[in-house]
Enzyme design. Structure first.
Site, PDB file in Angstrom:
ATOM      1  N   LYS A  79       0.847  -1.199   0.000  1.00  0.00           N
ATOM      2  CA  LYS A  79       0.000   0.000   0.000  1.00  0.00           C
ATOM      3  C   LYS A  79       0.880   1.246   0.000  1.00  0.00           C
ATOM      4  O   LYS A  79       1.908   1.292   0.692  1.00  0.00           O
ATOM      5  CB  LYS A  79      -0.917  -0.026   1.229  1.00  0.00           C
ATOM      6  N   SER A 159      -9.895   2.374   2.739  1.00  0.00           N
ATOM      7  CA  SER A 159      -8.968   3.034   1.833  1.00  0.00           C
ATOM      8  C   SER A 159      -8.029   2.093   1.095  1.00  0.00           C
ATOM      9  O   SER A 159      -7.375   2.491   0.130  1.00  0.00           O
ATOM     10  CB  SER A 159      -8.128   4.039   2.623  1.00  0.00           C
ATOM     11  N   SER A 183     -10.473   0.132   7.044  1.00  0.00           N
ATOM     12  CA  SER A 183      -9.832   0.179   5.722  1.00  0.00           C
ATOM     13  C   SER A 183      -9.122  -1.094   5.291  1.00  0.00           C
ATOM     14  O   SER A 183      -8.610  -1.166   4.176  1.00  0.00           O
ATOM     15  CB  SER A 183      -8.846   1.354   5.657  1.00  0.00           C
TER      16      SER A 183
END
Length: 494
Positions: A79, A159, A183
């Protein structure tokens, strides 16, 4: 040879050790898949092909010498919130345009130490603020799943939407993610993958771009429960560079997989039964209870009376901490700098151009609740509510509850162009209604796929555990996984 991208972490690990194929072959298979699919799905914002092949070659050398780490040769996506040495790290925000850190986050350093291979950086909501991966400076991520008989583009959740989409589309074996209010778990539920948010303090936050420091926690997204257990063992560690890191032994989480849950008490909170919740989600929740009952667990009703205040309290606390954390992005030391006639104008122009609308909204909310005259009315009150929510969970665990079972989201994945949700902040925030209490209290939570909606989309169930009892919720999640089966998106992308 079978398609190497179909293998789980456990399968790839065992095959690499047996010499069935090389780490370079496995990595090359993923790089080819990314090259074809990423222009459509937009899961990666940077692909580190040369570095990946170099790391894979080093893994092959260690495998040949019998010196393999627990993730030796396993290609992962990272990420874009984790600092990776000399590799694009922007939190998918324009304000960090061109930033390449000269340091490595503790989580990724742990993965590299155990032999993992970095394929690249994954798309995400800007600074992890969002539930649909639509706030990224690099554009939205497309969910690999589609409704039956439809070609409508769906969101992958957020997210960590790039992480969940990449795992679901076989563009990495597993991925790192972060969870501030859901998330990891919500994107996992939207894409038929497994995601675990560990206890606060289990994984170091050092070198991870901060959103809300008292809520953020790193964790893995994988194709199944076992893969998440393997990744979490590597990601977790005590770190003196993170003052909130907890010095506790890291279990071998994989060992809990397949163990009996007979006699365990599973709590079902009545407050999670919402009037407007999809009937499919309610039915799935009941199915999950039945799975666990059949495995010998005892299902008990519990009450968490203050969780109804968790969502508004969360957005006060998270926005307040975000406004403080994001004050450091000023155009002076790194990232974007817009010209101005003086330093004040430079600050204003840089922050105005660099931040997206959702981030600006949360900064404004955070600044407001921390301002004189409103600090006590909002921020302090939200922190008091947080304590009450913690007390509710403590009381449930004190009466012998081993884990709590809830839905992950009120609905399956929604459309990328769903204006009703896109233009309604409250509707978007309600996606996290079942996940934020876990972050407010710092407990571990795992999302596991448990079925499909009538439209053919994955639905997930959440297990919440006692502090640092990740192995227990993984053990229970595996029971659900075995009963429900695993789910894969039907391939429509190249």
């Amino acid at each position: 040879m079978t398609d190497l991208t179909m293998l789980t972490i456990a399968q790839a690990r065992d095959s690499l050790k047996k010499g069935d194929f090389k780490a370079t072959e496995l990595t090359e298979a993923y790089l080819q898949a990314i090259e074809l699919a990423n222009p459509i799905l937009n899961a990666y914002v940077a692909v580190t092909a040369e570095q990946a092949m170099r790391m894979a070659a080093e893994s092959d050398n260690r495998l040949a010498k019998g010196e393999a780490g627990i993730l030796e040769g396993i290609p992962l996506g990272i990420k874009d919130l984790f600092a990776t040495y000399d590799v694009h790290t922007q939190g998918c925000s324009y304000i960090l345009d061109g930033f390449k850190p000269k340091y490595e986050s503790t989580v990724t350093a742990n993965l590299w130490k155990d032999g993992a291979v970095m394929l690249g950086k994954l798309n995400m909501d800007e600074f992890a603020m969002g539930s649909s991966n639509e706030t990224s400076y690099y554009g939205p991520v497309i969910n690999p799943w589609r409704k039956k008989g439809s070609d409508e583009k769906l969101v992958p959740g957020g997210s960590s939407g790039g992480s969940s989409a990449a795992v679901a589309a076989r563009l990495c074996v597993g991925a790192t993610a972060t969870d501030t209010g859901g998330s990891i778990r919500q994107p996992a539920a939207f894409t038929g993958t497994v995601g675990i948010k560990p206890t606060y303090g289990r994984c170091s936050r050092w070198g991870t771009i901060a959103y809300a420091s008292s809520l953020d926690q790193a964790g893995p997204i994988g194709r199944d429960v076992r893969d998440c257990a393997i990744m979490l063992r590597s990601m977790a560690s005590f770190d003196r560079k993170d003052s909130t890191s907890v010095d506790l032994p890291i279990p071998d989480y994989e060992k809990c997989i397949g163990q009996s849950i007979k006699g365990m008490k599973i709590g079902i909170p009545k407050e999670y039964r919402l009037e407007w919740m999809s009937t499919e989600v309610i039915e799935l929740w009941q199915k999950g209870m039945d799975f666990l009952k059949e495995a010998g667990a005892e299902i008990v009703d519990i009450s968490l009376p203050h969780v109804k205040y968790a969502l508004p309290s969360y957005y006060i606390v998270a926005s307040a901490e975000a406004s403080s954390n994001l004050a450091r992005y000023d155009g002076v030391r790194f990232g974007l700098r817009m010209p101005g006639k003086d330093i004040v104008e430079m600050y204003e122009k840089t922050r105005s151009a660099g931040f997206g609308d959702e981030v600006k909204q949360r900064i404004l909310i955070g600044t407001y609740v921390l301002s004189s005259g409103y600090y006590d009315a909002y921020y302090i009150k939200a922190q008091k509510v947080r304590t009450l929510i913690k007390n509710d969970f403590d009381q449930c665990f004190a009466i012998g509850v081993d884990a709590i079972l809830t839905p992950v989201t009120p609905t399956p994945a929604f459309g990328l162009a769903d204006e009703k949700i896109k233009n309604d902040s409250i509707a978007m925030y309600l996606n996290d209604i079942f996940t934020v209490p876990v972050n407010m209290v710092g407990l571990p939570g795992v999302s596991v796929p448990a079925g499909l909606s009538s439209s053919g989309l994955p639905l997930g169930l959440q297990l919440i555990g006692k502090p640092f009892a990740e192995e227990v919720i993984l053990q229970i999640a595996y029971i659900i996984e075995q009963a429900a089966g695993t789910f894969s998106a039907k391939k429509w992308w190249p």
